[in-house]
Scaffold this motif. Sequence first.
Motif, PDB file in Angstrom:
ATOM      1  N   ARG A  39       0.755  -1.101  -0.175  1.00 11.18           N
ATOM      2  CA  ARG A  39      -0.096   0.061  -0.091  1.00 11.18           C
ATOM      3  C   ARG A  39       0.845   1.275   0.140  1.00 11.18           C
ATOM      4  O   ARG A  39       0.492   2.165  -0.758  1.00 11.18           O
ATOM      5  N   GLY A  78       7.050  -3.664  13.490  1.00 12.15           N
ATOM      6  CA  GLY A  78       7.717  -4.867  12.657  1.00 12.15           C
ATOM      7  C   GLY A  78       8.406  -4.089  11.425  1.00 12.15           C
ATOM      8  O   GLY A  78       9.682  -4.047  10.961  1.00 12.15           O
ATOM      9  N   TYR A 105       0.245  -6.866  15.264  1.00 14.31           N
ATOM     10  CA  TYR A 105      -0.252  -8.221  15.272  1.00 14.31           C
ATOM     11  C   TYR A 105       0.623  -9.368  16.001  1.00 14.31           C
ATOM     12  O   TYR A 105       1.845  -9.102  16.282  1.00 14.31           O
ATOM     13  N   ARG A 111       8.004 -11.742  19.918  1.00 13.64           N
ATOM     14  CA  ARG A 111       8.289 -10.745  18.816  1.00 13.64           C
ATOM     15  C   ARG A 111       8.849  -9.593  19.217  1.00 13.64           C
ATOM     16  O   ARG A 111       9.618  -9.195  18.351  1.00 13.64           O
ATOM     17  N   ARG A 143      -1.597  -2.857  20.353  1.00 12.22           N
ATOM     18  CA  ARG A 143      -0.960  -1.511  20.292  1.00 12.22           C
ATOM     19  C   ARG A 143      -0.961  -0.535  21.635  1.00 12.22           C
ATOM     20  O   ARG A 143      -0.206   0.186  21.874  1.00 12.22           O
ATOM     21  N   ASP A 181       3.595   8.431   7.251  1.00 15.38           N
ATOM     22  CA  ASP A 181       2.558   7.558   6.472  1.00 15.38           C
ATOM     23  C   ASP A 181       2.439   8.176   4.815  1.00 15.38           C
ATOM     24  O   ASP A 181       1.912   9.145   4.653  1.00 15.38           O
ATOM     25  N   ASN A 199       7.943   8.121   2.330  1.00 15.19           N
ATOM     26  CA  ASN A 199       8.648   6.749   2.474  1.00 15.19           C
ATOM     27  C   ASN A 199       9.594   6.989   3.618  1.00 15.19           C
ATOM     28  O   ASN A 199      10.336   7.939   3.812  1.00 15.19           O
ATOM     29  N   LEU A 200       9.177   6.098   4.559  1.00 16.68           N
ATOM     30  CA  LEU A 200       9.908   5.914   6.044  1.00 16.68           C
ATOM     31  C   LEU A 200      11.428   6.194   5.745  1.00 16.68           C
ATOM     32  O   LEU A 200      12.367   6.756   6.250  1.00 16.68           O
TER      33      LEU A 200
HETATM   34  O1  PTJ Z   1       4.319  -4.831  13.041  1.00 19.17           O
HETATM   35  P1  PTJ Z   1       2.857  -4.579  13.360  1.00 19.17           P
HETATM   36  O2  PTJ Z   1       2.070  -5.772  13.973  1.00 19.17           O
HETATM   37  O3  PTJ Z   1       2.871  -3.253  14.409  1.00 19.17           O
HETATM   38  O4  PTJ Z   1       2.232  -4.118  11.930  1.00 19.17           O
HETATM   39  C1  PTJ Z   1       2.584  -3.095  11.384  1.00 19.17           C
HETATM   40  C2  PTJ Z   1       1.840  -2.815   9.963  1.00 19.17           C
HETATM   41  C3  PTJ Z   1       2.321  -2.148   9.264  1.00 19.17           C
HETATM   42  C4  PTJ Z   1       1.599  -4.348   9.352  1.00 19.17           C
HETATM   43  C5  PTJ Z   1       0.493  -2.716  10.714  1.00 19.17           C
HETATM   44  O5  PTJ Z   1       0.654  -1.351  11.273  1.00 19.17           O
HETATM   45  C6  PTJ Z   1      -0.648  -2.167   9.450  1.00 19.17           C
HETATM   46  O6  PTJ Z   1      -1.373  -3.111   9.135  1.00 19.17           O
HETATM   47  O7  PTJ Z   1      -0.474  -1.085   9.256  1.00 19.17           O
HETATM   48  P2  PTJ Z   1      -1.514  -0.425   7.990  1.00 19.17           P
HETATM   49  O8  PTJ Z   1      -3.043  -0.274   8.398  1.00 19.17           O
HETATM   50  O9  PTJ Z   1      -1.473  -1.355   6.808  1.00 19.17           O
HETATM   51  O10 PTJ Z   1      -1.163   0.958   7.763  1.00 19.17           O
HETATM   52  C7  PTJ Z   1       0.180   0.982   7.242  1.00 19.17           C
HETATM   53  C8  PTJ Z   1       0.504   2.463   6.618  1.00 19.17           C
HETATM   54  O11 PTJ Z   1       1.627   2.726   6.321  1.00 19.17           O
HETATM   55  C9  PTJ Z   1      -0.379   2.464   5.269  1.00 19.17           C
HETATM   56  O12 PTJ Z   1      -1.313   3.717   5.198  1.00 19.17           O
HETATM   57  C10 PTJ Z   1       0.776   2.448   4.007  1.00 19.17           C
HETATM   58  O13 PTJ Z   1       0.170   3.155   3.146  1.00 19.17           O
HETATM   59  C11 PTJ Z   1       1.886   3.112   5.003  1.00 19.17           C
HETATM   60  N1  PTJ Z   1       3.136   2.755   4.703  1.00 19.17           N
HETATM   61  C12 PTJ Z   1       3.645   1.585   4.285  1.00 19.17           C
HETATM   62  N2  PTJ Z   1       4.887   1.652   3.932  1.00 19.17           N
HETATM   63  C13 PTJ Z   1       5.476   2.558   4.147  1.00 19.17           C
HETATM   64  C14 PTJ Z   1       4.228   3.469   4.851  1.00 19.17           C
HETATM   65  N3  PTJ Z   1       4.324   4.817   4.872  1.00 19.17           N
HETATM   66  C15 PTJ Z   1       5.744   5.270   4.799  1.00 19.17           C
HETATM   67  N4  PTJ Z   1       6.778   4.542   4.462  1.00 19.17           N
HETATM   68  C16 PTJ Z   1       6.531   3.384   4.100  1.00 19.17           C
HETATM   69  N5  PTJ Z   1       7.640   2.376   3.572  1.00 19.17           N
END
Ligand code: PTJ
Length: 405
Positions: A39, A78, A105, A111, A143, A181, A199-200
């Motif tokens: 995403r 993560g 998660y 973890r 969280r 984000d 991007n991070l």
């Molecule tokens: O490690 P956990 O268990 O805490 O899970 C981490 C994730 C990222 C899987 C969890 O927080 C999650 O499901 O997040 P979401 O709801 O998918 O949201 C992540 C957001 O970060 C989305 O809006 C993405 O567009 C955004 N994103 C993804 N990769 C990047 C990013 N933003 C900035 N830099 C990135 N590289």
Amino acid sequence: MSDIPEDHPRALSLRLRETIEHFRKQGLVAETGPIAHGRGEAFDYILGETTPEPVKQDVYTAAALLLEARHPVISVNGNTAVLAPEALIELSSTIPADLEVNVFYGRTQDRERKIADYLISKGASKVLGVNPTVKVPRLESSRGNVDKDGIAKADVVIVPLEDGDRTESLVAWGKKVVSVDLNPLSRTALKATINICDNLVRAVPLLTSAVIELRQDLDRRRQLVDRCDNNLSTCRVLQFMSSRLARFPFDQGLVQVKNADESHIDFIATTTQSCVEEESFSPRQEKVVHEYVRNRLNKRGIFILVAMFNGKPCGYGDGEIRDDGTFYLARLAVAKSFRGMGIGGTILSKIEDIARSHGCHKIVLETLVSCRQAQALYSMYNFNPEGLLMKDGCKCDFIVMGKQL
Ligand code: PTJ
């Protein structure tokens, strides 16, 4: 990991993907981590995979918030831990701010430990968040488990790549949140005190540099904090994204404007006829038939331009230089299926170039009072209304618009 050639055009993106996948198998990244990453990638494409100017300003605002903070903390999940470990550690020692593991998660001590150990293996001296004991008020998910010496005490928290409800709860708990984000419309991005839509992997080093730059500049820091407005930042980044999308046909060279020739007569006559039918041209313009257009082609002082989309005619502009040194734009039309892409404006800009290069001091045109869309386009290109006109033999009122050159 596989061998991605250095010169592969998407080498960095492929490497980051592999990193996410590798650490998913190791249990640091959540099972759904790659989905979140994908995403982010999609939004990064829209940004052009670079940090846009408005976002750079948000980075400074975030740096100011962090420097003004009494107890800033960097939350690490993560994806974040494996995408930019060294950069996060550097940011943490530069501010300084503690790193705290916080995952959504499969939150187990195993973890949490894996992520903390990974950061320590990359040079972190201390990582909070393993076996946390405090709960964020009104947040039931894992969280909500936070470290008593970290997020629980923090006044500013950096929250990268996250699902929405924690940011809202942290803000409700009285904390300021800096999110990173790429999706400017995510709940996290919208609810944060300031979102860095980047991007991070690019945002964290930029944030570190901004912290260094602002450290001694107290006035600027305070000004940035006072002016912080995440809604404004969101609007600016959305505007950036939408204008970047709108430029696509032009950046790709899909639109060209050239002098019309015999092969465009049919298009010009047909387009004019449809404009008359939909009442954006006056009925008088029904006279713009094949013979009329043919007679105007290649006449001294008359300019008929045709816009081509991917080799197909899609719009035209027809005008002439008058004895008083003005350029009279008689017609500007874009075929229905090509509207809303900026083609009318492109023809108008070319007309302006021609008028200038022939020493004209002004462009004038007439458009139907009822045709608001045309007036909006001309206003956008700095044409001003100059008066109303009633033409002989026609019941339509025209508005005269002009632009000084
Ligand atoms: O490690 P956990 O268990 O805490 O899970 C981490 C994730 C990222 C899987 C969890 O927080 C999650 O499901 O997040 P979401 O709801 O998918 O949201 C992540 C957001 O970060 C989305 O809006 C993405 O567009 C955004 N994103 C993804 N990769 C990047 C990013 N933003 C900035 N830099 C990135 N590289």
